[in-house]
Design a protein around this motif. Sequence first.
Motif, PDB file in Angstrom:
ATOM      1  N   ILE A  95     -21.924 -59.498  -9.115  1.00  0.00           N
ATOM      2  CA  ILE A  95     -21.364 -58.539  -8.142  1.00  0.00           C
ATOM      3  C   ILE A  95     -21.447 -59.104  -6.734  1.00  0.00           C
ATOM      4  O   ILE A  95     -20.512 -58.968  -5.931  1.00  0.00           O
ATOM      5  N   LYS A  96     -22.571 -59.756  -6.410  1.00  0.00           N
ATOM      6  CA  LYS A  96     -22.706 -60.351  -5.077  1.00  0.00           C
ATOM      7  C   LYS A  96     -21.671 -61.455  -4.880  1.00  0.00           C
ATOM      8  O   LYS A  96     -21.074 -61.570  -3.783  1.00  0.00           O
ATOM      9  N   LYS A  97     -21.448 -62.274  -5.914  1.00  0.00           N
ATOM     10  CA  LYS A  97     -20.440 -63.325  -5.796  1.00  0.00           C
ATOM     11  C   LYS A  97     -19.055 -62.728  -5.603  1.00  0.00           C
ATOM     12  O   LYS A  97     -18.270 -63.217  -4.772  1.00  0.00           O
ATOM     13  N   ILE A  98     -18.753 -61.663  -6.341  1.00  0.00           N
ATOM     14  CA  ILE A  98     -17.433 -61.030  -6.205  1.00  0.00           C
ATOM     15  C   ILE A  98     -17.277 -60.417  -4.827  1.00  0.00           C
ATOM     16  O   ILE A  98     -16.216 -60.538  -4.182  1.00  0.00           O
ATOM     17  N   GLN A  99     -18.352 -59.752  -4.361  1.00  0.00           N
ATOM     18  CA  GLN A  99     -18.287 -59.172  -3.018  1.00  0.00           C
ATOM     19  C   GLN A  99     -18.118 -60.245  -1.952  1.00  0.00           C
ATOM     20  O   GLN A  99     -17.352 -60.072  -0.991  1.00  0.00           O
ATOM     21  N   GLY A 100     -18.808 -61.382  -2.100  1.00  0.00           N
ATOM     22  CA  GLY A 100     -18.646 -62.478  -1.152  1.00  0.00           C
ATOM     23  C   GLY A 100     -17.239 -63.036  -1.170  1.00  0.00           C
ATOM     24  O   GLY A 100     -16.652 -63.330  -0.107  1.00  0.00           O
ATOM     25  N   TYR A 101     -16.670 -63.177  -2.385  1.00  0.00           N
ATOM     26  CA  TYR A 101     -15.297 -63.667  -2.493  1.00  0.00           C
ATOM     27  C   TYR A 101     -14.320 -62.697  -1.841  1.00  0.00           C
ATOM     28  O   TYR A 101     -13.404 -63.109  -1.103  1.00  0.00           O
TER      29      TYR A 101
ATOM     30  N   ARG B 285     -15.033 -60.554   0.532  1.00  0.00           N
ATOM     31  CA  ARG B 285     -15.236 -60.585   1.981  1.00  0.00           C
ATOM     32  C   ARG B 285     -14.553 -61.799   2.613  1.00  0.00           C
ATOM     33  O   ARG B 285     -13.889 -61.699   3.658  1.00  0.00           O
ATOM     34  N   ARG B 286     -14.681 -62.957   1.951  1.00  0.00           N
ATOM     35  CA  ARG B 286     -14.013 -64.153   2.488  1.00  0.00           C
ATOM     36  C   ARG B 286     -12.504 -64.017   2.425  1.00  0.00           C
ATOM     37  O   ARG B 286     -11.786 -64.470   3.329  1.00  0.00           O
ATOM     38  N   GLU B 287     -12.024 -63.373   1.358  1.00  0.00           N
ATOM     39  CA  GLU B 287     -10.574 -63.188   1.242  1.00  0.00           C
ATOM     40  C   GLU B 287     -10.065 -62.248   2.322  1.00  0.00           C
ATOM     41  O   GLU B 287      -8.998 -62.493   2.935  1.00  0.00           O
ATOM     42  N   ILE B 288     -10.835 -61.184   2.598  1.00  0.00           N
ATOM     43  CA  ILE B 288     -10.442 -60.256   3.664  1.00  0.00           C
ATOM     44  C   ILE B 288     -10.473 -60.962   5.014  1.00  0.00           C
ATOM     45  O   ILE B 288      -9.542 -60.814   5.843  1.00  0.00           O
ATOM     46  N   GLU B 289     -11.526 -61.768   5.257  1.00  0.00           N
ATOM     47  CA  GLU B 289     -11.594 -62.511   6.508  1.00  0.00           C
ATOM     48  C   GLU B 289     -10.429 -63.488   6.631  1.00  0.00           C
ATOM     49  O   GLU B 289      -9.860 -63.655   7.722  1.00  0.00           O
TER      50      GLU B 289
END
Length: 256
Positions: free
Chosen positions: A204-210, A212-216
């Motif tokens: 879940i943390k990896k998906i959330q990080g991905y 977040r980076r995609e949104i950025e």
Amino acid sequence: MAGQNQRLTVVPTVAMLGVVKARFVGATRGHALLKKKSDALTVQFRQILKKIVNTKESMGEVMKTSSFALTEAKYVAGENIKHIVLENVQNASLKVRSRQDNVAGVKLPKFEYFTEADTKNDLTGLARGGQQVQQCRAAYVKAIELLVELASLQTSFLTLDEAIKTTNRRVNALENVVKPRLENTISYIKSELDELEREDFFRIKKIQGYKRREIERQLAASKQLNEEQFSEKVSLQKGISHNLLSAGEKDEDIIF
């Protein structure tokens, strides 16, 4: 391999954890009940052993008295007293019947003697030694009573001994094999579930990080696009202003 042999082969799921916990609770209750049963049987076993010792001590004195009474009867009434007694006996006057006692779920045989009919040799040796014959009979009746009691105690002793061994084997199996195996299985399932939970948390943390980076990245791309559009718009406005100024210089003079 030794750790695997000490636990059940199960799929580590929440449902299986509940099943194994229920089996562990049942094994614990069964162990407690069997332990109480073993203690009760052991107490009864010791009481019977004490009775056997006392009965055997009494048996020696009773048998000595019976043999001495028989010797007196033969001395007074003569050696033919045996044939006279046998001729007067048609059926056994003393018989033995059995019943069962329940001790902590174990059925113990119990023997007891009873008199079915009156004796028919009351007048045996009336001419000579009748009193000694009756004393001899009473002594041997007492001996039979002790023998029946001793047989009952020894049979119960052997039955209890076997029942205690079986119960102790079950108690030891539950205490040293079944319960540790279930405990190890519960620990294994919990560790596997914790590991799965950590994997899910990491995923879940990896998906959330991905995300977040995609949104950025999308925000940066959108910002860059807006800046480019703004730059193009400013350039266009500057071009239009320049064209208007250039067109004003070429206008002809107005003469009145």
